[in-house]
Design a protein around this motif. Structure first.
Motif, PDB file in Angstrom:
ATOM      1  N   HIS A  62       0.860  -1.301  -0.079  1.00 51.85           N
ATOM      2  CA  HIS A  62       0.090  -0.091   0.138  1.00 51.85           C
ATOM      3  C   HIS A  62       0.830   1.115  -0.035  1.00 51.85           C
ATOM      4  N   PRO A  63       0.416   2.368  -0.443  1.00 50.37           N
ATOM      5  CA  PRO A  63       1.160   3.682  -0.280  1.00 50.37           C
ATOM      6  C   PRO A  63       1.262   4.168   0.838  1.00 50.37           C
ATOM      7  N   ILE A  64       2.316   4.639   1.158  1.00 49.07           N
ATOM      8  CA  ILE A  64       2.596   5.224   2.550  1.00 49.07           C
ATOM      9  C   ILE A  64       1.960   6.478   2.799  1.00 49.07           C
ATOM     10  N   SER A  65       1.828   7.489   1.906  1.00 50.42           N
ATOM     11  CA  SER A  65       1.444   8.857   1.827  1.00 50.42           C
ATOM     12  C   SER A  65       0.202   8.938   1.235  1.00 50.42           C
ATOM     13  N   ALA A  66      -0.685   9.945   1.668  1.00 53.24           N
ATOM     14  CA  ALA A  66      -2.011  10.402   0.951  1.00 53.24           C
ATOM     15  C   ALA A  66      -1.508  10.944  -0.460  1.00 53.24           C
ATOM     16  N   GLU A  67      -0.559  11.679  -0.846  1.00 51.05           N
ATOM     17  CA  GLU A  67      -0.330  12.003  -2.180  1.00 51.05           C
ATOM     18  C   GLU A  67      -0.012  10.956  -3.076  1.00 51.05           C
ATOM     19  N   VAL A  68       0.669  10.059  -2.619  1.00 50.71           N
ATOM     20  CA  VAL A  68       0.703   8.569  -3.433  1.00 50.71           C
ATOM     21  C   VAL A  68      -0.404   8.114  -3.847  1.00 50.71           C
ATOM     22  N   ARG A  69      -1.303   7.733  -2.565  1.00 48.79           N
ATOM     23  CA  ARG A  69      -2.377   7.123  -2.763  1.00 48.79           C
ATOM     24  C   ARG A  69      -3.249   7.865  -3.655  1.00 48.79           C
TER      25      ARG A  69
END
Length: 109
Positions: A62-69
């Motif tokens: 899963h992505p770690i940051s909200a930006e990458v998500r």
């Protein structure tokens, strides 16, 4: 990080699951079994997961940051929408071709 490829592996028309997707990141890492799911209000992306010994689903990756998500979700949902639009256009073209009468053969030909 760049998502360099998105592959629509499977389209599903029944239930809440809409598609199974694979992505490639930086032409170096593939992530399979990403799901496009119809939520109550919108489509969303569910990362690959498995059920643990307590019956709880846990993301495998899963992505770690909200930006990458956000980047991943936007890219995946955009590719999914384009795929559906292309499939719809192809179906419409096939339907139109089926409705078009064949030309009459030329006499003496």
């Amino acid at each position: 990080m760049q998502i360099t490829d998105v592959k629509i592996r499977k389209i599903i028309s029944e239930g809440r699951l809409r598609a199974v997707i694979s992505i490639t990141i930086d032409d170096m890492l593939a992530i399979h079994d990403i799901k496009v799911v119809q939520g109550d209000e919108r489509l969303f992306v569910a990362m690959p997961s498995r059920r643990d010994e307590n019956g709880i689903f846990r993301d495998i990756v899963h992505p770690i940051s909200a930006e990458v998500r956000r980047l991943m979700e936007e890219t995946i949902l955009d590719a999914y929408s384009r795929h559906l639009a292309l499939a719809e256009a192809e179906e419409a073209a096939e339907a139109a071709a089926a409705e078009t009468p064949a030309p009459d053969p030329q006499p003496g030909g």
